[in-house]
Write a protein that holds these residues in place. Structure first.
Motif, PDB file in Angstrom:
ATOM      1  N   SER A  23       0.860  -1.178   0.000  1.00 58.96           N
ATOM      2  CA  SER A  23       0.000   0.000   0.000  1.00 58.96           C
ATOM      3  C   SER A  23       0.900   1.232   0.000  1.00 58.96           C
ATOM      4  O   SER A  23       2.122   1.115   0.011  1.00 58.96           O
ATOM      5  N   SER A  24       0.298   2.401   0.035  1.00 62.15           N
ATOM      6  CA  SER A  24       1.094   3.627   0.025  1.00 62.15           C
ATOM      7  C   SER A  24       1.838   3.837   1.340  1.00 62.15           C
ATOM      8  O   SER A  24       2.774   4.626   1.394  1.00 62.15           O
ATOM      9  N   THR A  25       1.454   3.121   2.390  1.00 66.58           N
ATOM     10  CA  THR A  25       2.096   3.323   3.692  1.00 66.58           C
ATOM     11  C   THR A  25       2.866   2.114   4.207  1.00 66.58           C
ATOM     12  O   THR A  25       3.550   2.214   5.227  1.00 66.58           O
ATOM     13  N   GLY A  26       2.756   0.972   3.539  1.00 66.57           N
ATOM     14  CA  GLY A  26       3.450  -0.199   4.052  1.00 66.57           C
ATOM     15  C   GLY A  26       3.322  -1.402   3.147  1.00 66.57           C
ATOM     16  O   GLY A  26       2.787  -1.327   2.048  1.00 66.57           O
ATOM     17  N   MET A  27       3.850  -2.524   3.654  1.00 67.85           N
ATOM     18  CA  MET A  27       3.837  -3.763   2.880  1.00 67.85           C
ATOM     19  C   MET A  27       3.924  -4.956   3.819  1.00 67.85           C
ATOM     20  O   MET A  27       4.325  -4.824   4.975  1.00 67.85           O
ATOM     21  N   GLN A  28       3.541  -6.101   3.291  1.00 65.86           N
ATOM     22  CA  GLN A  28       3.701  -7.364   4.002  1.00 65.86           C
ATOM     23  C   GLN A  28       4.704  -8.203   3.210  1.00 65.86           C
ATOM     24  O   GLN A  28       4.553  -8.393   1.999  1.00 65.86           O
ATOM     25  N   VAL A  29       5.738  -8.673   3.913  1.00 67.29           N
ATOM     26  CA  VAL A  29       6.817  -9.424   3.281  1.00 67.29           C
ATOM     27  C   VAL A  29       7.010 -10.738   4.016  1.00 67.29           C
ATOM     28  O   VAL A  29       6.967 -10.784   5.249  1.00 67.29           O
ATOM     29  N   LEU A  30       7.218 -11.815   3.258  1.00 68.55           N
ATOM     30  CA  LEU A  30       7.582 -13.112   3.822  1.00 68.55           C
ATOM     31  C   LEU A  30       9.075 -13.302   3.584  1.00 68.55           C
ATOM     32  O   LEU A  30       9.545 -13.126   2.452  1.00 68.55           O
ATOM     33  N   ALA A  31       9.824 -13.650   4.643  1.00 70.40           N
ATOM     34  CA  ALA A  31      11.275 -13.803   4.500  1.00 70.40           C
ATOM     35  C   ALA A  31      11.825 -14.741   5.556  1.00 70.40           C
ATOM     36  O   ALA A  31      11.279 -14.853   6.653  1.00 70.40           O
ATOM     37  N   SER A  32      12.913 -15.411   5.204  1.00 68.87           N
ATOM     38  CA  SER A  32      13.661 -16.211   6.176  1.00 68.87           C
ATOM     39  C   SER A  32      14.566 -15.242   6.919  1.00 68.87           C
ATOM     40  O   SER A  32      15.687 -14.972   6.504  1.00 68.87           O
ATOM     41  N   ALA A  33      14.040 -14.678   7.977  1.00 70.18           N
ATOM     42  CA  ALA A  33      14.738 -13.621   8.712  1.00 70.18           C
ATOM     43  C   ALA A  33      14.508 -13.791  10.199  1.00 70.18           C
ATOM     44  O   ALA A  33      13.654 -14.569  10.617  1.00 70.18           O
ATOM     45  N   GLN A  34      15.259 -13.060  10.967  1.00 66.72           N
ATOM     46  CA  GLN A  34      15.078 -13.012  12.416  1.00 66.72           C
ATOM     47  C   GLN A  34      14.988 -11.541  12.824  1.00 66.72           C
ATOM     48  O   GLN A  34      15.804 -11.038  13.584  1.00 66.72           O
TER      49      GLN A  34
ATOM     50  N   GLN B 256       5.720 -15.443  13.282  1.00 71.58           N
ATOM     51  CA  GLN B 256       6.567 -16.592  12.945  1.00 71.58           C
ATOM     52  C   GLN B 256       5.704 -17.616  12.220  1.00 71.58           C
ATOM     53  O   GLN B 256       4.643 -17.994  12.695  1.00 71.58           O
ATOM     54  N   LEU B 257       6.144 -18.067  11.038  1.00 69.97           N
ATOM     55  CA  LEU B 257       5.398 -19.050  10.258  1.00 69.97           C
ATOM     56  C   LEU B 257       5.915 -20.453  10.556  1.00 69.97           C
ATOM     57  O   LEU B 257       7.055 -20.627  10.996  1.00 69.97           O
ATOM     58  N   ASP B 258       5.085 -21.448  10.289  1.00 67.18           N
ATOM     59  CA  ASP B 258       5.444 -22.840  10.570  1.00 67.18           C
ATOM     60  C   ASP B 258       6.659 -23.312   9.781  1.00 67.18           C
ATOM     61  O   ASP B 258       7.382 -24.191  10.220  1.00 67.18           O
ATOM     62  N   ASP B 259       6.909 -22.709   8.610  1.00 68.94           N
ATOM     63  CA  ASP B 259       8.040 -23.129   7.784  1.00 68.94           C
ATOM     64  C   ASP B 259       9.353 -22.435   8.168  1.00 68.94           C
ATOM     65  O   ASP B 259      10.354 -22.566   7.484  1.00 68.94           O
ATOM     66  N   GLY B 260       9.346 -21.664   9.269  1.00 75.57           N
ATOM     67  CA  GLY B 260      10.557 -21.000   9.738  1.00 75.57           C
ATOM     68  C   GLY B 260      10.704 -19.576   9.246  1.00 75.57           C
ATOM     69  O   GLY B 260      11.522 -18.827   9.751  1.00 75.57           O
TER      70      GLY B 260
END
Length: 99
Positions: free
Chosen positions: A40-51, A83-87
């Motif tokens: 969106s103009s103010t943000g985003m949703q990202v999936l990543a292998s991160a901590q 936290q997603l089930d796939d890590g």
């Protein structure tokens, strides 16, 4: 304004585009790859292998597929982490600025 009120207001005031595109994430010296699933103009949703944690500042780069258009280069802040089930993590990122 509480986070719940902000979430409702954001859903009402800003259109979220459902997309699925690869993004590059930079957090300090760490470089990661992820998938942006909505924007969106103010943000985003990202999936990543991160901590990552709430409050972390992350640079997000989305390259353009068209030579005439500039890609997205945004400084963001992590405002939600699941936290997603796939890590992987599902990250809610608020856009602070764009270059």
């Amino acid at each position: 304004m509480s986070q719940k009120d902000r979430d409702y207001s954001e859903k009402r005031d800003f259109i979220r585009m459902q997309i699925e595109t690869t993004v590059a994430l930079e957090h300090g010296d760490t470089k990661l790859s992820g998938t942006c699933i909505d924007l969106s103009s103010t943000g985003m949703q990202v999936l990543a292998s991160a901590q990552l944690r709430m409050g972390d500042k992350v640079r997000v780069l989305i390259p353009s597929e068209h030579s005439e258009l500039k890609g997205l280069d945004a400084q963001t802040e992590v405002v939600r982490v699941s936290q997603l089930d796939d890590g992987r993590q599902s990250l809610g990122l608020a856009i602070l600025s764009m270059s």
